[in-house]
Write an enzyme that holds these catalytic residues in place. Structure first.
Site, PDB file in Angstrom:
ATOM      1  CD  GLU A  76       5.912  35.399  10.246  1.00 22.55           C
ATOM      2  OE1 GLU A  76       5.408  35.018   9.181  1.00 22.55           O
ATOM      3  OE2 GLU A  76       5.269  35.965  11.146  1.00 22.55           O
ATOM      4  CG  ASP A 125       3.511  32.410   9.814  1.00 20.62           C
ATOM      5  OD1 ASP A 125       4.029  31.288   9.672  1.00 20.62           O
ATOM      6  OD2 ASP A 125       3.448  33.007  10.899  1.00 20.62           O
ATOM      7  CE1 TYR A 173       0.315  32.074  10.814  1.00 16.43           C
ATOM      8  CE2 TYR A 173      -1.580  32.905   9.612  1.00 16.43           C
ATOM      9  CZ  TYR A 173      -0.380  33.119  10.258  1.00 16.43           C
ATOM     10  OH  TYR A 173       0.116  34.384  10.354  1.00 16.43           O
TER      11      TYR A 173
END
Lengths: 52, 702
Positions: free
Chosen positions: B10, B111, B320
């Site tokens: 990403e 992600d 995350y």
């Protein structure tokens, strides 16, 4: 906020019951209070606002 | 040429970490083409990891100019075609396309959430030439070497298509709402006033503004009412204490005075109640809870916290952050994380204590997120010196993680009921008997202890003084960014990832101002227009309903086509009504904009006429700026004052300390902000001039 709202929400009744003060004095107390909202303060200054 | 595996990440930082983790020697080769970085790793096969730059594709109108509305036809296009500021992404897409030509295996390693899935999907579909159907998917929650290697080895056989479908529908619905309503407001206002100003609203932004406006209305129409509270200073078992009157709120002065006059002398202990209860550890952080906590402890806005957490995630220090989960699955390896954290001096004692226990079982919250666990530290210690804000966020994540494994705190509360002259008073105490998890979350929690002397029923209490304190009811508190975020979470509008940005947009558009969010005239005007023309658009119910239908796509109980048709069905009549009432709306919006622009230019009250305001005015002749009174235009005041021509002029919070005249703040690049008093005869100005002259003389003589 209109006068009807002031009356319906019972602020007037509560305040006057609490402090036992006349109508004019009640308005002036609200007007000078820092917690009073701008619109409520405008209502207290309106020349046509009466007790009834 | 030998074929390779192409991995799409990403962001550049994530690409670098993935490549290093997958390389046999953990030393991936760093390459660069047209300013686009990519990495080559050697494993069983050659691996090329190329980053995206966030979204490289976006929704755009199929036809029509930039100002046209309604626009109901759309398509996904490269971002550089739709946004002037995204020209950099052209090279990015070229490089990805070139790299995809020699690849025979594709892996999406963006992600693992909605946004990441869409980013990867469109790159594979358009830039890589229809590889979305053959691509595998890496799923990970931290950028640690071990987890990346595992997620590569056990990559999912295909992309998460239901998630992608739901995500793209969300983008498309938001685009339909945003572009049409924002263009309608902007165009109507521009056509009326001839001046351009971007006005925006959206599917979530509208209801959000509505919450704020409704709170604002309550505050503005609030009338305080008095009440009384009675407390007594007493001596109990020889020690001074404060006793509260049993009735917490007394409505009349008369009653308050009667009670306070009566309650004197000697009272008697009627009852002693003691309770012991357990306080469970708080659950680990989901994003919303982290943002609220960081705002409360450090004053960071939700957007700042998200950015800081994102940086820590890219450094592989935490998991995350865009997660709604409060769960910590055992697969993350509690012991290994704690053992690694044990290497940090400040956590040594606490982690050692947890590691010494036989079982590690975290206290979790109810919220779940299918894609990620709660936010937790990876155990890795930073290779670089963290900035203070980064350090703060990392510290609360670590301590909250440790606290989740702590034991419950045991608290004892004591309530003594005292009777005096027929009136009841309470004396309350609280003591923490066992700190449990609280020790792990210090210094962010302060255990509050209030001691009460030990007494028995029938003991006497001496009432020294009884006080009736007049109080006033308070208006409801204004929302701040954190409490608004909580409200969004509570009513279920927006997503973990987008909420902070939407709140920020309200500030950017000048619909709200201040840390305690006050709705501006412009914000109120926009909301009134939307309420009058399309009440449904600003209703939470509709937003929530759409939100649920979008989630239904993910669960395969709803289709993208149905959701889009439903959105258009709601939108079309709203746009028609805006068009029909454009004259009135245009006038309202233009007036609000004019008032706001004027208000922004006000720097203080006019010290000369005392009725007008001083505003910053630019001379048409010279282009220079000065401060002039608003009453000038009515011929009532000619006051004007010179202003510095460089730097930014801002309103100052208080008047000059020396002469009481209004002041302004002057901000200049690379210089300290200074305050300028308007009074030409102010002693502070004279002093400054003298100081300047003196320093000039000294410089010349030296």
């Amino acid at each position: 906020m209109c006068r009807r709202q002031v009356l319906e929400q019972g602020y007037c009744r509560l305040w006057r019951k609490a402090k036992e003060i006349p109508w004019k004095e009640y308005l002036s107390e609200i007007a000078k209070n820092s917690l009073t909202g701008e619109r409520a303060r405008e209502v207290t200054r309106h020349p046509k606002i009466t007790e009834n | 040429m030998k074929k390779y595996v192409l991995i799409i990440a990403e962001k550049p930082d994530a690409a670098r970490r993935i490549a290093s983790a997958l390389d046999f020697d953990q030393k991936a080769r760093s390459m660069n083409d047209k300013g686009v970085p990519y990495y080559v790793a050697t494993r069983e096969r050659k691996i090329v990891v190329v980053p995206a730059l966030g979204h490289l594709y976006t929704v755009s109108a199929e036809a029509g100019g930039r100002d046209a509305f309604p626009v109901l036809g759309f398509r996904w296009v490269p971002r550089y075609l739709a946004e002037k500021k995204a020209q950099r992404t052209r090279a990015w897409l070229q490089v990805i396309t070139e790299l995809s030509r020699d690849a025979d295996e594709f892996i999406d390693a963006c992600d693992y959430d909605t946004e990441g899935s869409i980013i990867g999907y469109f790159i594979l579909k358009y830039a890589c030439g229809g590889k979305e159907g053959v691509s595998r998917r890496m799923k990970y929650s931290t950028l640690t070497k071990e987890e990346l290697q595992r997620s590569y080895a056990q990559s999912l056989p295909h992309l998460d298509f239901p998630l992608i479908e739901a995500g793209r529908t969300r983008h498309e619905v938001d685009w339909l709402y945003g572009i049409n309503l924002s263009r309608a407001l902007t165009q109507i206002s521009k056509n009326h006033s001839g001046k351009y100003r971007t006005l925006s609203t959206g599917r979530v932004q509208g209801p959000l503004l509505s919450f704020l406006a409704s709170r604002e209305k309550s505050i503005r129409s609030f009338t305080p009412t008095p009440y009384w509270q009675i407390h007594a200073h007493v001596r109990m078992n020889g020690k001074p204490c404060v006793a509260q009157y049993a009735k917490r709120r007394i409505e009349t002065r008369k009653e308050a005075e009667t009670v306070s006059n009566a309650c004197r002398g000697i009272g008697r202990v009627e009852k002693v109640e003691s309770k012991q209860f357990h306080q469970f550890p708080p659950p680990p952080f989901d994003l919303g809870a982290l943002q609220v906590e960081a705002h409360g402890l450090f004053g960071y806005s939700p957007k700042t916290t998200l950015d800081l957490a994102q940086r820590l995630y890219l450094d592989a220090l935490i998991s995350y952050p865009r997660t709604g989960s409060q769960k910590l699955p055992s697969a993350i390896g509690y012991r290994s994380i704690l053992r690694n954290l044990n290497k940090a001096q400040e956590y040594r004692t606490l982690t050692a204590e947890l590691l010494a226990g036989p079982i590690l079982k975290p206290h979790e919250g109810r919220k779940e997120d299918p894609a990620h666990p709660a936010i937790y530290p990876t155990g890795k210690l930073s290779d670089r010196v963290l900035s203070r804000p980064e350090r703060n966020i990392w510290d609360i994540v670590v301590r909250r993680f440790m606290a989740a494994f702590g034991e419950s705190a045991t608290i004892r509360s004591l309530k003594v009921t005292v009777e005096v002259k027929g009136h009841l008073f309470y004396i309350e105490g609280r003591r923490t008997l066992k700190e449990g998890w609280q020790r792990f979350y210090e210094p962010y929690i302060v255990s509050e202890s209030r001691d009460v002397p030990s007494v028995q029923e029938g003991d006497t209490v001496e009432f020294k003084e009884t006080v009736a304190e007049r109080k006033l009811t308070h208006p409801p508190p204004r929302y701040n960014p954190a409490s608004l975020l909580q409200k969004m979470d509570e009513v279920g509008i927006g997503t973990e990832s987008t909420r902070a940005d939407i709140i920020q947009a309200l500030y950017r558009r000048k619909y709200v101002r201040g840390e305690r969010m006050t709705v501006t005239d412009l914000g109120s005007a926009v909301l009134e227009v939307l309420k009058d023309s399309c009440r449904k658009i600003v209703s939470t119910k509709m937003t929530k309903e759409l939100e649920d239908r979008i989630n239904g796509i993910r669960l395969a109980v709803e289709s993208r086509e149905n959701v889009l048709a439903h959105a258009v069905e709601n939108l079309t009549p709203a746009l028609r009504r805006l068009q029909e009432r454009r004259r009135e709306i245009g006038e309202n919006l233009s007036n609000a904009i004019r008032r706001m622009v004027l208000e922004e230019r006000i720097v203080g009250a006019c010290p000369v006429c005392k009725t007008g305001n001083l505003v910053v005015i630019y001379s048409k002749k010279s282009g220079k700026r000065f401060a002039g009174c608003t009453n000038y235009f009515e011929g009532r005041c000619k006051a004007s004052f010179a202003l510095p021509q460089n730097g930014t002029i801002g309103r100052s919070r208080r008047n000059c300390r020396e002469c009481g005249w209004p002041t302004v703040q002057v901000k200049m690049r690379r210089r300290k902000t200074w305050v300028l008093c308007f009074n030409p005869d102010c002693p502070s100005r004279k002093r400054k001039t003298e100081e300047k002259e003196l320093s000039n003389v000294q410089e010349t003589s030296s």
